[in-house]
Design an enzyme around this catalytic site. Structure first.
Site, PDB file in Angstrom:
ATOM      1  N   ASP A  55      33.503  76.636  67.438  1.00  0.00           N
ATOM      2  CA  ASP A  55      34.873  77.155  67.466  1.00  0.00           C
ATOM      3  C   ASP A  55      34.992  78.667  67.495  1.00  0.00           C
ATOM      4  O   ASP A  55      36.080  79.195  67.706  1.00  0.00           O
ATOM      5  CB  ASP A  55      35.641  76.633  66.244  1.00  0.00           C
ATOM      6  CG  ASP A  55      35.823  75.125  66.279  1.00  0.00           C
ATOM      7  OD1 ASP A  55      35.825  74.554  67.387  1.00  0.00           O
ATOM      8  OD2 ASP A  55      35.953  74.526  65.196  1.00  0.00           O
ATOM      9  N   ASP A  77      37.852  82.140  65.584  1.00  0.00           N
ATOM     10  CA  ASP A  77      38.405  81.171  64.636  1.00  0.00           C
ATOM     11  C   ASP A  77      38.361  81.769  63.238  1.00  0.00           C
ATOM     12  O   ASP A  77      38.943  82.805  62.994  1.00  0.00           O
ATOM     13  CB  ASP A  77      37.653  79.846  64.751  1.00  0.00           C
ATOM     14  CG  ASP A  77      38.382  78.692  64.074  1.00  0.00           C
ATOM     15  OD1 ASP A  77      39.602  78.805  63.875  1.00  0.00           O
ATOM     16  OD2 ASP A  77      37.742  77.687  63.760  1.00  0.00           O
ATOM     17  N   ASP A 119      34.100  79.112  57.247  1.00  0.00           N
ATOM     18  CA  ASP A 119      34.639  77.762  57.065  1.00  0.00           C
ATOM     19  C   ASP A 119      33.665  76.961  56.221  1.00  0.00           C
ATOM     20  O   ASP A 119      32.455  76.947  56.498  1.00  0.00           O
ATOM     21  CB  ASP A 119      34.832  77.052  58.409  1.00  0.00           C
ATOM     22  CG  ASP A 119      36.136  77.445  59.102  1.00  0.00           C
ATOM     23  OD1 ASP A 119      36.787  78.403  58.642  1.00  0.00           O
ATOM     24  OD2 ASP A 119      36.480  76.801  60.103  1.00  0.00           O
ATOM     25  N   ARG A 152      44.694  82.974  54.335  1.00  0.00           N
ATOM     26  CA  ARG A 152      43.510  82.183  53.992  1.00  0.00           C
ATOM     27  C   ARG A 152      42.414  83.009  53.318  1.00  0.00           C
ATOM     28  O   ARG A 152      41.312  83.153  53.835  1.00  0.00           O
ATOM     29  CB  ARG A 152      42.937  81.466  55.213  1.00  0.00           C
ATOM     30  CG  ARG A 152      43.908  80.472  55.836  1.00  0.00           C
ATOM     31  CD  ARG A 152      43.223  79.631  56.904  1.00  0.00           C
ATOM     32  NE  ARG A 152      44.156  78.647  57.476  1.00  0.00           N
ATOM     33  CZ  ARG A 152      43.821  77.741  58.377  1.00  0.00           C
ATOM     34  NH1 ARG A 152      42.572  77.695  58.822  1.00  0.00           N
ATOM     35  NH2 ARG A 152      44.712  76.886  58.843  1.00  0.00           N
TER      36      ARG A 152
END
Length: 396
Positions: free
Chosen positions: A195, A219, A223, A275
């Site tokens: 990604d 992205d 993650d 985030r």
């Protein structure tokens, strides 16, 4: 027993701060917006070693004893050994071949089945041709060189354990195209593409990401998904990015309930939107980080995660519409979620909306446990977030 140098420095520093900065602003589950002191009063021009850095940075022999870094982690990623019990592998070649990597390249080192501590013989910029698939029991240690991975696919940590990534810059990461990528000396697999994350942690455990620079990826920057756990993200410098850090795959993936992540001593710098982190299902201890700004929110989540914000330093943006640190990605049924603020500093109108009842302590083991410093010290302990400028034979 003689007092150690780091402890002595800590004591002196705290005494100095206590004598010069009398007013300390902290909260314990409240939403007070007032700022007791202007932001300039908290500005630190001199760095102070946090608990991780005091473990290795004062030692001039760090280059001849690199493996000792593995003993310095704190929090849920404490037991990540990386390449602690393996040989040194030196990266001498910045080129990349995803299918048949050459000895001396970074990819050749990270795919080996044996335990390795990977270092670099010189400064280098590595543009990967496809995602870098890490194998277990590996450390990437950028100390002593300026190492960049960027402008192409970046790092994937999938289905492995005991990985340490320290002291490198990862930026401008792009999605990978489908193709053959070697993951071990014996196995080449067809990948469907990635990604464009800087670091993707997928179904992995015992991971420590420390002193890295992360910015401007397609992205996310980090993650952590698909039941990954036992992870510490520390001393990193995040900047110029939208969706910074995701913890949890989606709102239906209940396997992420096992996720335990410590986010400590990081600097969330300029140009970040949201985030920092966003959490689903699992547990996040967000402690002693400095938030210079956010455009939407700092800490968010859905699917009933537990979040403890402890001793952080939050500076809200100047605009009137993004003062709240927190964001629940639902409209109702979130009041029982355990989200707590303990001893945080809130400036420029920042505020945290708590929820839930009962303890949300991280329940660390004795080895994982550490004490958060007062939030007013956070600008000093995060001043050197990101890769360090270490010279062989000299303390960092």
């Amino acid at each position: 027993m003689a007092t150690s140098t780091p402890l002595l420095l800590l004591s002196c520093f705290i005494l100095h701060l206590a004598s010069t900065l009398v007013i300390v602003y902290s909260t314990e589950n409240n939403n007070n917006n007032s700022d007791p002191l202007p932001i300039s009063k908290y500005t630190s021009k001199k760095a102070f070693l946090n608990e991780i850095d005091s473990c290795w940075r004062p030692k001039p022999n760090w280059a001849s004893n690199r493996h000792a870094l593995a003993d310095c982690a704190i929090g849920f990623g404490k037991y990540a050994t990386g390449g602690k019990y393996g040989a040194i592998y030196v990266v001498t070649d910045s080129s990349d071949d995803p299918e048949n990597p050459r000895p001396g390249t970074l990819r050749y080192g990270v795919i080996q089945t044996e335990t390795l501590w990977i270092i670099f013989d010189k400064d280098m910029v590595i543009r990967l041709q496809n995602e870098l698939i890490m194998n277990s029991y590996k450390t990437i240690d950028g100390r002593g060189a300026k190492v960049e991975i960027g402008n192409g696919p970046c790092i994937t940590i999938q289905g492995v354990s005991h990985v340490i990534i320290h002291g490198i810059s990862i930026h401008d990461c792009k999605p990978a195209k489908a193709g053959l990528v070697r993951s071990t000396p014996q196995h080449v697999g067809h990948r469907l593409g990635s990604d464009g994350d800087a670091i993707s942690i997928f179904s992995s455990s015992n991971i420590w990401i420390d002193h890295c620079y992360l910015a401007r990826c397609t992205d996310g920057l980090i993650d952590i998904i698909h039941a990954s756990t036992a992870i510490t993200i520390s001393n990193n410098y995040f900047t110029q990015h939208d969706k910074v850090m995701l913890l949890g795959h989606n709102d239906q993936y209940t396997a992420d309930k096992i996720m335990r992540v410590t986010i400590a001593f990081n600097r969330f710098a300029s140009g970040l939107t949201e985030r920092m982190p966003r959490v689903r299902f699992g547990y996040a201890h967000v402690v002693n980080n400095k938030y210079d700004e956010w455009k939407m929110y700092a800490i968010g989540g859905s699917a009933n995660p537990t979040i403890l914000s402890e001793g952080n330093f939050y500076i809200a943006p100047d605009g009137p519409n993004a003062k709240q640190v927190t964001k629940r990605e639902v409209k109702k049924n979130w009041h029982s979620w355990k989200w707590r603020s303990s001893k945080d500093v809130f400036l420029n109108g920042a505020y945290f909306v708590p929820s839930g009842y009962g303890s949300c302590a991280p329940n660390y083991s004795p080895a994982q446990s550490f004490t958060a410093v007062p939030a007013y010290m956070v600008p000093a302990i995060t001043l050197n977030a990101g890769p360090t400028s270490c010279i062989v034979g000299v303390a960092c």
